[in-house]
Design a protein around this motif. Structure first.
Motif, PDB file in Angstrom:
ATOM      1  N   ALA A 179       0.827  -1.221   0.000  1.00 28.54           N
ATOM      2  CA  ALA A 179       0.000   0.000   0.000  1.00 28.54           C
ATOM      3  C   ALA A 179       0.851   1.257   0.000  1.00 28.54           C
ATOM      4  O   ALA A 179       0.481   2.270  -0.578  1.00 28.54           O
ATOM      5  N   PHE A 180       2.003   1.171   0.664  1.00 31.90           N
ATOM      6  CA  PHE A 180       2.822   2.376   0.800  1.00 31.90           C
ATOM      7  C   PHE A 180       4.162   2.179   0.089  1.00 31.90           C
ATOM      8  O   PHE A 180       4.785   1.120   0.231  1.00 31.90           O
ATOM      9  N   GLY A 181       4.573   3.197  -0.636  1.00 26.98           N
ATOM     10  CA  GLY A 181       5.865   3.093  -1.300  1.00 26.98           C
ATOM     11  C   GLY A 181       6.363   4.462  -1.718  1.00 26.98           C
ATOM     12  O   GLY A 181       5.567   5.358  -2.017  1.00 26.98           O
ATOM     13  N   ALA A 182       7.656   4.636  -1.684  1.00 24.86           N
ATOM     14  CA  ALA A 182       8.236   5.883  -2.187  1.00 24.86           C
ATOM     15  C   ALA A 182       9.672   5.623  -2.605  1.00 24.86           C
ATOM     16  O   ALA A 182      10.345   4.743  -2.065  1.00 24.86           O
ATOM     17  N   LEU A 183      10.083   6.387  -3.594  1.00 28.28           N
ATOM     18  CA  LEU A 183      11.485   6.355  -3.998  1.00 28.28           C
ATOM     19  C   LEU A 183      11.940   7.804  -4.022  1.00 28.28           C
ATOM     20  O   LEU A 183      11.262   8.666  -4.586  1.00 28.28           O
ATOM     21  N   THR A 184      13.042   8.067  -3.389  1.00 27.42           N
ATOM     22  CA  THR A 184      13.556   9.432  -3.441  1.00 27.42           C
ATOM     23  C   THR A 184      15.063   9.378  -3.621  1.00 27.42           C
ATOM     24  O   THR A 184      15.705   8.366  -3.313  1.00 27.42           O
ATOM     25  N   GLU A 185      15.585  10.437  -4.190  1.00 27.99           N
ATOM     26  CA  GLU A 185      17.011  10.412  -4.481  1.00 27.99           C
ATOM     27  C   GLU A 185      17.568  11.818  -4.512  1.00 27.99           C
ATOM     28  O   GLU A 185      16.819  12.801  -4.507  1.00 27.99           O
ATOM     29  N   TYR A 186      18.887  11.883  -4.537  1.00 29.52           N
ATOM     30  CA  TYR A 186      19.508  13.186  -4.648  1.00 29.52           C
ATOM     31  C   TYR A 186      20.518  13.181  -5.785  1.00 29.52           C
ATOM     32  O   TYR A 186      21.348  12.277  -5.895  1.00 29.52           O
ATOM     33  N   ALA A 187      20.379  14.176  -6.645  1.00 30.06           N
ATOM     34  CA  ALA A 187      21.372  14.431  -7.687  1.00 30.06           C
ATOM     35  C   ALA A 187      21.551  15.935  -7.705  1.00 30.06           C
ATOM     36  O   ALA A 187      20.684  16.672  -7.242  1.00 30.06           O
ATOM     37  N   ARG A 188      22.680  16.385  -8.213  1.00 29.17           N
ATOM     38  CA  ARG A 188      22.932  17.817  -8.120  1.00 29.17           C
ATOM     39  C   ARG A 188      22.115  18.614  -9.126  1.00 29.17           C
ATOM     40  O   ARG A 188      21.920  19.798  -8.964  1.00 29.17           O
ATOM     41  N   ARG A 189      21.694  17.968 -10.178  1.00 29.11           N
ATOM     42  CA  ARG A 189      20.794  18.638 -11.113  1.00 29.11           C
ATOM     43  C   ARG A 189      19.605  17.736 -11.360  1.00 29.11           C
ATOM     44  O   ARG A 189      19.723  16.508 -11.309  1.00 29.11           O
ATOM     45  N   ARG A 190      18.501  18.338 -11.708  1.00 24.17           N
ATOM     46  CA  ARG A 190      17.336  17.553 -12.041  1.00 24.17           C
ATOM     47  C   ARG A 190      17.654  16.643 -13.229  1.00 24.17           C
ATOM     48  O   ARG A 190      18.217  17.064 -14.218  1.00 24.17           O
ATOM     49  N   GLY A 191      17.279  15.384 -13.108  1.00 28.01           N
ATOM     50  CA  GLY A 191      17.435  14.477 -14.238  1.00 28.01           C
ATOM     51  C   GLY A 191      18.734  13.699 -14.253  1.00 28.01           C
ATOM     52  O   GLY A 191      18.893  12.775 -15.029  1.00 28.01           O
ATOM     53  N   ASP A 192      19.688  14.068 -13.399  1.00 30.49           N
ATOM     54  CA  ASP A 192      20.945  13.320 -13.362  1.00 30.49           C
ATOM     55  C   ASP A 192      20.764  11.991 -12.645  1.00 30.49           C
ATOM     56  O   ASP A 192      19.856  11.833 -11.826  1.00 30.49           O
ATOM     57  N   PHE A 193      21.670  11.058 -12.937  1.00 29.74           N
ATOM     58  CA  PHE A 193      21.719   9.834 -12.158  1.00 29.74           C
ATOM     59  C   PHE A 193      21.893  10.183 -10.683  1.00 29.74           C
ATOM     60  O   PHE A 193      22.623  11.118 -10.348  1.00 29.74           O
ATOM     61  N   ALA A 194      21.246   9.435  -9.822  1.00 30.06           N
ATOM     62  CA  ALA A 194      21.299   9.725  -8.394  1.00 30.06           C
ATOM     63  C   ALA A 194      22.707   9.550  -7.840  1.00 30.06           C
ATOM     64  O   ALA A 194      23.434   8.642  -8.236  1.00 30.06           O
ATOM     65  N   ILE A 195      23.074  10.424  -6.912  1.00 27.39           N
ATOM     66  CA  ILE A 195      24.302  10.217  -6.128  1.00 27.39           C
ATOM     67  C   ILE A 195      23.998   9.155  -5.075  1.00 27.39           C
ATOM     68  O   ILE A 195      24.827   8.339  -4.724  1.00 27.39           O
ATOM     69  N   ALA A 196      22.767   9.210  -4.572  1.00 33.06           N
ATOM     70  CA  ALA A 196      22.252   8.137  -3.727  1.00 33.06           C
ATOM     71  C   ALA A 196      20.735   8.131  -3.879  1.00 33.06           C
ATOM     72  O   ALA A 196      20.132   9.173  -4.114  1.00 33.06           O
ATOM     73  N   ALA A 197      20.145   6.941  -3.771  1.00 33.54           N
ATOM     74  CA  ALA A 197      18.695   6.820  -3.884  1.00 33.54           C
ATOM     75  C   ALA A 197      18.200   5.848  -2.824  1.00 33.54           C
ATOM     76  O   ALA A 197      18.927   4.929  -2.427  1.00 33.54           O
ATOM     77  N   ALA A 198      16.987   6.082  -2.368  1.00 34.22           N
ATOM     78  CA  ALA A 198      16.389   5.161  -1.400  1.00 34.22           C
ATOM     79  C   ALA A 198      14.953   4.875  -1.797  1.00 34.22           C
ATOM     80  O   ALA A 198      14.226   5.786  -2.185  1.00 34.22           O
ATOM     81  N   ALA A 199      14.565   3.605  -1.712  1.00 27.66           N
ATOM     82  CA  ALA A 199      13.188   3.234  -2.006  1.00 27.66           C
ATOM     83  C   ALA A 199      12.666   2.381  -0.853  1.00 27.66           C
ATOM     84  O   ALA A 199      13.399   1.542  -0.312  1.00 27.66           O
ATOM     85  N   VAL A 200      11.418   2.638  -0.484  1.00 28.86           N
ATOM     86  CA  VAL A 200      10.806   1.848   0.585  1.00 28.86           C
ATOM     87  C   VAL A 200       9.414   1.393   0.163  1.00 28.86           C
ATOM     88  O   VAL A 200       8.758   2.064  -0.633  1.00 28.86           O
ATOM     89  N   ALA A 201       8.991   0.261   0.670  1.00 26.29           N
ATOM     90  CA  ALA A 201       7.618  -0.201   0.456  1.00 26.29           C
ATOM     91  C   ALA A 201       7.185  -0.972   1.692  1.00 26.29           C
ATOM     92  O   ALA A 201       7.992  -1.685   2.300  1.00 26.29           O
ATOM     93  N   PHE A 202       5.944  -0.785   2.072  1.00 25.58           N
ATOM     94  CA  PHE A 202       5.440  -1.495   3.256  1.00 25.58           C
ATOM     95  C   PHE A 202       3.914  -1.424   3.307  1.00 25.58           C
ATOM     96  O   PHE A 202       3.297  -0.634   2.591  1.00 25.58           O
ATOM     97  N   ASP A 203       3.350  -2.246   4.143  1.00 26.85           N
ATOM     98  CA  ASP A 203       1.930  -2.153   4.469  1.00 26.85           C
ATOM     99  C   ASP A 203       1.822  -1.689   5.904  1.00 26.85           C
ATOM    100  O   ASP A 203       2.805  -1.770   6.665  1.00 26.85           O
ATOM    101  N   VAL A 204       0.637  -1.205   6.262  1.00 26.50           N
ATOM    102  CA  VAL A 204       0.398  -0.910   7.668  1.00 26.50           C
ATOM    103  C   VAL A 204      -0.823  -1.717   8.088  1.00 26.50           C
ATOM    104  O   VAL A 204      -1.895  -1.597   7.494  1.00 26.50           O
TER     105      VAL A 204
END
Ligand code: FAD
Lengths: 777, 296
Positions: free
Chosen positions: B179-204
């Protein structure tokens, strides 16, 4: 017709550019044209043990493979702008490395083939055997052995100033290596005519007359056998259009092979071949009295020039020192610069050379001083800015061969106006509100001085054509800055017509053999005034012939709306086309032996530069979770003297700002310990995109027309960039609660570290990042 | 930046791809969207002797739901998923369209393919993270017919997988909807490959987090499941302290390489930030997903 100067008319060049009908370097195509590919050194320093071209030559489609051994002699590219009487001959770049290579990317051979694919295949087959030698990557490691210039600029009694000082504030500041990355890479096409041993060279738009002189000398040809044709270009910004090794090699190969030869630099080459810029380390000290008034300034600058000295010689370090005191009252100044060579790509100018670097360092010094002395950042600047009563202000030193005399202006007035506008826009409130929400917002401000309109001269021709149009052959070149439009506006006003009636041809050495080119924010000032002069002379001639045709005294005639007419009448007139007719050979209006035609060539000369000035203000947010910086708002206030085309001035300022943002936050050429460039694609070399660049608010002023030229214009090409590093550093330090920053670009990893430092109650950063070390913890 | 010479073949069916690849040998490569392969060829970092173009195989372009599995044909473009509002995607896999928006720029998303991304195996690639997050299976057709490889076994390091040179990826099967999920990341410019990314998924379930997955991108040679952190969140309350504790554990668990984008400590700091943000975003966005991922 209303005066054209001062109108934001659309650019004349846009129709052709936007409909895909521009002609760029690679658009020039000729029958049996060959393609060249440069083989570059894969190592940063070494002795060439051998170059084996056998396999490359054997590839079908390959026409020629040359190395330094094939060159006529040991050719090196001369310096275009010589300053400080320092002999740099031993450090000039050869067109092909003969015995040693000194940076990754240095040309060692050239392959010529029937098409570009085969040329690249063959280039990979050239075996270059190099015995590697010790390399120097960090400029401070080069100080002992590889300092090629060490000089001072300054004035006044600095010793006494520091002795008398109540406070002395010192700062170390470094600026990262980056450069202009024009959208169009370099491109050259040479059409060689064997029958006449002459050639046309397309693509090196910037300083075609100078480049022709160098090329003719190296080829030992008469200049008149070489026609340089500046064509449209996707930006130049100082780097593109200078004389590089390829600017000799491609014409030389065309002549050697008696065929047209084209070369288009690819982006990967571009990153290692084009002039790099900016890499400097500053140690600055400023002395204050107890009121916070500057008594003296000291600078010790180290400048990394890469592996060789190129066409710009040492003007970047010189300009750095010369412009370092900026718009402030500095009674005594001593600047020293040491120029060193390292095993990296050689350097040259990049838009706002020396000023981006020096302004960033000086303004951080002032931020630090403000904190140290307990004065506001705004106040310390306002106290020390030169007042209008103090102008003109001569500084007893010179740069680019001209004495520094800051002409008219109101630095304090513009500073206050910029801050008032910021208040009006509510940016102070935005900062407060953001902070109240726990966000890291910061507002930064800087004041800067620019220079422009470098002489000593520029030439332009103006003529009337058979249909009554006005044609300009200028020495300035079209780099995308809109100079065609600007010159057309200036020319049009001399005849009281619309700029639509004017055609401008730039940078064709056959048409204009005396042009000095476009650089240093000089074209509107220099070419503009040359066009004005030539236009006036032609208008005089129109009146002269018109007076015969209309049987009136020349003083009673005016040139306007495409006709010469008796002032105050409409019917008592002859059209420009009719006057052209009257100026043709055989015309009864011409006196015996009087030359035919309606044309004039005018040379405008000027001793002193004119100094625009401005203020940048930036509002940023730092994300503590990532160290990322977002530029939320940005303002540039700029005094341009006279805006020939205000929209184009604003465009120049906005474009410059986005490049400055790149240098402040994103762009940096990185090398590893073995001298291998780490930034050779756009994945690693981070140009700002539309997503990173904010809308820039512009306050454009014409309060202080330049006193050194009749139009009153000051240059506008660089001021959008000059203050960006300074203002953004100031804004970031404000956001982080630090007194000042100490390095550009401000990369996120560094800011996260800085935040931790600030959280520990340390207001000042202890050390700067070593940009050449991949730090493993 | 011109590629070395290569032969070009176009295949019209998956079996034909395998046949061509088998015949052409080691030096042949599949050409899908070309958004990774072509730049590498232009830089001469890849010199395939032959390309087998699969773009004409329309049957590999599909998105189908079968029970708990979402089956995505290998040739499905990033953009297709990004724009998908179909119930079979939204129900339990609503993260996929939101995550696809992080991939490069518009032209890259309209050309690049899901199968290409999985085959290319970039440790920063969104599809590779999502594959691990949703325990995806990679369906491969090879010389011995079809096999199904769990994503846990697929990646073998930086840009490498268990695929044989004559294998073609035909489908990526996402499992374990949550039910729950998100992926977020950081790159120095929009559209660049992530310097680091994290994705999570879970139910409650009954106010407790269940069935938790946490995957990190760009911090190792392949997408990284952080089981220590997953265990901590499992059964815990869906709240900021939980996210923070998980983030801390994950940041400590990784062994990132230093590169030009910052040292090890910086990467840990980013991971800490990104995991917290991913959880917060996921939990805030359950029902409002479609609004959050609305057309830009
Ligand atoms: C500027 C830029 C930015 C990008 N940013 C991102 C980003 O942020 N995130 C991201 O994930 N990606 C990014 N990409 C990469 C993009 O998503 C690619 O599309 C993707 O990585 C590969 O998919 P493709 O279809 O283009 O594959 P191709 O480039 O055609 O192929 C890639 C590799 O996979 C193999 N291959 C492809 N399809 C198959 C198949 N069906 N079976 C077996 N082997 C196959 C090929 O032989 C090749 O080795 C970016 C690309 C560019 C140019």
């Amino acid at each position: 017709m209303i005066e054209q100067v001062g109108q934001s008319i659309p650019r004349k060049e846009d129709h052709r550019l936007l409909t895909g009908q521009g002609t760029f370097g690679a658009d020039a195509q000729f029958p049996r044209m060959l393609r060249a590919r440069v083989v570059r050194s894969p190592v940063a320093h070494g002795r060439i043990a051998g170059i084996d071209t056998t396999a490359a030559r054997a590839l079908p489609g390959v026409v020629d493979v040359v190395t330094a051994a094939d060159l006529p002699s040991d050719l090196r590219i001369p310096v275009r702008i010589k300053v400080q009487d320092i002999d740099l001959d031993d450090h000039l770049q050869p067109v092909l490395a003969r015995t040693d290579v000194r940076y990754v990317g240095e040309p060692v051979a050239v392959v010529v083939a029937e098409d570009a694919y085969v040329a690249e295949d063959a280039a990979q087959l050239v075996v270059v055997d190099i015995d590697e030698e010790n390399i120097i990557i960090d400029m401070d490691d080069a100080l002992d052995q590889h300092t090629i210039a060490d000089f001072h600029l300054g004035f006044g009694d600095v010793e006494s100033a520091f002795t008398a000082a109540k406070h002395v504030v010192a700062l170390d500041f470094s600026v990262g290596r980056h450069s202009a990355i024009p959208m169009e890479t370099r491109a050259l096409t040479v059409d060689y005519a064997a029958g006449t041993d002459s050639m046309e060279v397309y693509g090196a738009t910037k300083v075609p007359v100078f480049n022709r002189r160098v090329l003719a000398g190296m080829l030992q040809m008469d200049e008149s056998a070489i026609r340089m044709r500046a064509v449209d270009t996707g930006g130049a910004f100082g780097v593109r259009g200078e004389f590089y090794p390829e600017d000799f090699l491609v014409p030389w190969l065309a002549r050697r092979l008696r065929r047209a030869v084209a070369w288009v630099e690819d982006r990967a080459e571009h990153f290692v071949a084009i002039n790099h810029s900016r890499e400097q380390r500053h140690h600055l000290e400023v002395a204050f009295d107890d009121e916070g008034i500057i008594l003296g300034l000291r600078a010790d600058v180290r400048h990394d020039n890469g592996a060789y000295v190129r066409t710009h010689g040492i003007i970047v370090p010189e300009l750095t020192l010369a412009m370092l005191p900026g718009p402030y009252r500095v009674p005594a100044y001593d600047g020293r610069v040491r120029v060193v060579l390292t095993n990296k790509t050689p350097c040259g100018t990049y838009r706002a050379p020396g000023r981006f670097e020096g302004t960033a360092a000086r303004e951080q010094l002032l931020d630090l001083a403000a904190a140290t002395l307990g004065i506001g950042r705004v106040e310390i600047r306002r106290k020390n800015l030169l007042t209008s009563a103090e102008l003109p202000h001569a500084r007893a030193m010179s740069t680019l061969g001209t004495d520094i005399v800051l002409d008219s202006g109101d630095y304090v007035g513009l500073f206050d106006r910029a801050l008032a506008r910021v208040d009006e826009l509510g940016w102070n409130d935005l900062r407060e509100r953001g902070r109240a929400e726990g966000r890291r917002l910061g507002l930064g401000v800087c004041a800067f001085l620019e220079k422009s309109g470098l002489g000593p001269h520029e030439t332009a021709d103006v003529q009337i054509t058979n249909t009554g149009r006005i044609r300009v052959h200028s020495g300035g070149t079209s780099l995308g800055q809109g100079i065609e439009t600007v010159l057309a506006q200036i020319a049009a006003d001399q005849f009281g017509v619309s700029a639509d009636l004017v055609d401008v041809v730039n940078g064709d050495t056959l048409l204009q053999p005396y042009g000095a080119g476009s650089w240093a924010s000089r074209s509107t000032v220099l070419s503009g005034n040359a066009v004005r002069g030539a236009g006036r002379e032609v208008a005089d001639r129109l009146r002269d012939l018109g007076s015969q045709m209309l049987e009136s005294a020349p003083e009673d005639l005016e040139v306007a709306d495409g006709v010469v007419r008796v002032r105050g009448t409409t019917t008592n007139a002859v059209s420009l086309a009719q006057v052209w007719q009257a100026a043709q050979p055989g015309s009864r209006w011409l006196r015996p032996d009087e030359p035919a035609g309606l044309a004039a060539r005018h040379r405008f000369s000027v001793d002193h530069m004119t100094y625009p000035y401005g203020v940048h203000v930036g509002l940023v947010e730092v994300d503590p979770g990532t160290g990322g910086v977002t530029v939320l708002r940005y303002l540039i206030a700029y005094e341009v003297g006279r805006a020939v085309n205000p929209a184009l001035v604003e465009g120049q300022l906005r474009g410059g700002m986005s490049q400055g943002l790149g240098g402040a936050l994103l762009e940096q050429f990185r090398y590893d310990q073995s001298g291998q460039p780490q930034t050779t694609t756009f994945i690693d070399y981070l140009m700002p995109t539309a997503s990173e660049v904010p809308v820039v608010e512009v306050v454009l002023r014409e309060d202080a027309p330049a006193t050194t030229n009749p139009i009153g214009a000051r240059g506008a090409g660089e001021g959008g960039l000059t203050g960006t590093g300074a203002a953004l550093a100031s804004a970031v330090s404000d956001a982080l609660g630090l007194t000042s920053m100490d390095a550009l670009p401000m990369d996120p990893a560094f800011l996260v570290q800085a935040l931790a430092t600030a959280a520990n109650g340390v207001e000042r950063l202890a050390s700067q990042v070593n940009h050449y070390e991949v730090v493993c913890e | 930046m011109k590629p070395a010479p290569f032969e070009y073949y176009r295949a019209y069916a998956p079996a034909e791809v395998v046949e061509l690849l088998t015949g052409l040998g080691d030096e042949a490569k599949v050409l899908a969207g070309g958004q990774s392969l072509v730049p590498m060829m232009n830089f001469r970092l890849a010199h395939p002797a032959a390309l087998v173009d699969i773009n004409a195989i329309a049957e590999l372009d599909y998105v189908r739901r079968e029970g708990d599995s979402l089956r995505i044909g290998a040739l499905t473009r990033h953009r297709t998923l990004e724009l998908s509002r179909a119930p079979e995607v939204q129900d339990g896999f609503s993260l996929l369209p939101r995550a696809a928006r992080w991939i490069g720029h518009y032209p890259i998303r309209s050309r690049g393919t899901v199968g290409g991304s999985i085959a290319h195996a970039d440790p920063a690639a969104e599809w590779c993270l999502l594959a691990r997050l949703y325990d995806a299976d990679v369906v491969v057709l090879g010389g011995q017919g079809t096999r199904v490889v769990p994503s846990a076994d697929w990646f073998t390091g930086f840009l490498s997988t268990v695929a044989a040179t004559n294998d073609v990826v035909t489908e990526v099967r996402f499992n374990r909807p949550r039910a729950f999920g998100a992926l977020t990341e950081y790159a120095r410019r929009r559209g660049d490959f992530a310097i680091a990314a994290a994705a999570v998924a879970f139910d409650v379930v009954d106010g407790r987090c269940r069935d938790v997955s946490i995957v990190l991108g760009a911090v190792a040679g392949e997408p990284l499941r952080v089981t220590e952190a997953e265990a901590l969140v499992e059964g815990a309350e869906p709240a900021a302290p939980t996210w923070a504790a998980a983030a801390r554990i994950a940041a400590a668990a990784i062994r990132p390489n230093a590169d030009t984008y910052g040292g090890e400590r910086y990467r840990r700091h980013l991971v800490d930030t990104l995991i917290q943000r991913a959880f917060a975003e996921a939990f805030a966005s359950d029902a409002s997903v479609s609004a959050a991922s609305g057309i830009r």
